[in-house]
Design an enzyme around this catalytic site. Structure first.
Site, PDB file in Angstrom:
ATOM      1  CG  HIS A 131      -1.873  -1.492   1.399  1.00  0.00           C
ATOM      2  ND1 HIS A 131      -2.126  -1.421   2.436  1.00  0.00           N
ATOM      3  CD2 HIS A 131      -3.346  -0.843   0.521  1.00  0.00           C
ATOM      4  CE1 HIS A 131      -3.324  -2.866   2.048  1.00  0.00           C
ATOM      5  NE2 HIS A 131      -3.893  -2.130   0.905  1.00  0.00           N
ATOM      6  CB  CYS A 159      -3.450  -1.028   8.234  1.00  0.00           C
ATOM      7  SG  CYS A 159      -1.875  -2.266   9.054  1.00  0.00           S
TER       8      CYS A 159
HETATM    9  C1  CIR Z   1      -3.195  -7.974   3.646  1.00  0.00           C
HETATM   10  O1  CIR Z   1      -2.447  -8.405   2.741  1.00  0.00           O
HETATM   11  O2  CIR Z   1      -4.556  -7.633   2.786  1.00  0.00           O
HETATM   12  C2  CIR Z   1      -2.961  -7.735   4.999  1.00  0.00           C
HETATM   13  N1  CIR Z   1      -2.826  -9.028   5.677  1.00  0.00           N
HETATM   14  C3  CIR Z   1      -2.474  -6.909   5.742  1.00  0.00           C
HETATM   15  C4  CIR Z   1      -2.804  -5.749   5.214  1.00  0.00           C
HETATM   16  C5  CIR Z   1      -2.184  -4.583   6.042  1.00  0.00           C
HETATM   17  N2  CIR Z   1      -2.527  -3.004   5.904  1.00  0.00           N
HETATM   18  C6  CIR Z   1      -2.111  -1.971   5.292  1.00  0.00           C
HETATM   19  O3  CIR Z   1      -0.842  -1.946   5.513  1.00  0.00           O
HETATM   20  N3  CIR Z   1      -3.337  -0.658   5.321  1.00  0.00           N
END
Ligand code: CIR
Length: 255
Positions: free
Chosen positions: A162, A249
């Site tokens: 991201h 997140c």
């Molecule tokens: C994913 O791959 O969607 C989750 N394992 C990690 C999401 C992390 N989100 C973020 O950094 N905003």
């Protein structure tokens, strides 16, 4: 900008099945619960009222609640995650946001966007184009933001998960950034705190009401943030890092 509230989601029993590219080994679910509680305490120390939502057992990644909604001072938008296994998390988060925002806007098929790709800088929203956030998602999100009187700026992100994996806005015109994002043309106006490659994970730090939450274990970055005048609160998020997740997140922050 002052935040008053945060919404978090308790890790579910299947947390360890979340999506990952990190290669850092298995997630310790019990430790993750402890770390999550400590994260909530850090948010409270920044003056936020923390609302803790029940776990969603069908969605291992649902703890990363930031990705499913963009909360702005003028309205909220439910996203449509780019990761197919995460699609549906947003529907479980909508009702709680309606309490604070009333009617929500929604990203529709074929748009995909995850709010880890969206960085708020005053009235501007920088939006990363990544594997999770496509052109239609950007266009829909930009239209909602423009209807609120904000501006959307597209940012090329390269291979990162991201946008905010590699850059965080610390207010006061200061950006914390790593790799190519530190030299990105659309960030030329900012004072950049560069995060060394060996501490790249700490580029995802989180400004809240004048303090900065920084992942524990990244001393050069913590020192650089302190040198910029901020109180740093270090939070151990090792188990979330194993799932490619960072500090931002793990919560939705509401002004
Ligand atoms: C994913 O791959 O969607 C989750 N394992 C990690 C999401 C992390 N989100 C973020 O950094 N905003």
């Amino acid at each position: 900008m002052t935040f008053t509230r945060a919404i978090v989601r308790t890790p579910c029993k299947r947390l360890a099945e979340g999506i990952t590219t990190a290669g850092l080994g298995p997630v310790d679910t019990n430790l993750a619960l402890v770390q999550h509680r400590n994260y909530c305490k850090a948010l409270e120390a920044c003056g936020l009222a923390v609302e803790v939502l029940d776990p969603l057992e069908d969605y291992p990644d649902s703890i990363f609640i930031e990705d499913v909604a963009l909360c702005t001072p003028r309205g909220a938008i439910l996203t449509r995650p780019g990761a197919p296994t995460r699609r549906g998390e947003e529907a479980h988060t909508g009702p709680v946001l309606e309490k604070y925002f009333g009617r929500l806007h929604r990203i529709e098929n074929p748009g995909t966007i995850e709010a880890g790709d969206i960085m708020m800088v005053g009235d501007r929203y920088f939006i990363g184009r990544t594997a999770r956030s496509n052109k239609a998602g950007f266009a829909q999100m930009a239209a909602f933001l423009e209807s609120f009187g904000y501006r959307a700026v597209a940012v090329p992100v390269g291979d990162l998960l991201h946008l905010k994996t590699g850059v965080s806005y610390l207010e006061n015109n200061i950006l914390l950034a790593t790799g190519a994002l530190a030299d990105e043309a659309c960030f030329a106006e900012f004072d950049i705190i560069r995060v060394d490659e060996d501490e790249a994970y700490a580029a995802n730090s989180l400004w809240i009401n004048g303090r900065v939450l920084c992942p524990a274990g990244y001393p050069k970055t913590a020192a650089a943030i302190r040198a910029a005048g901020y109180e740093v609160i270090e939070v151990d998020v090792s188990e979330f890092r194993k799932l490619d997740g960072g500090l931002s997140c793990l919560s939705l922050r509401i002004a």
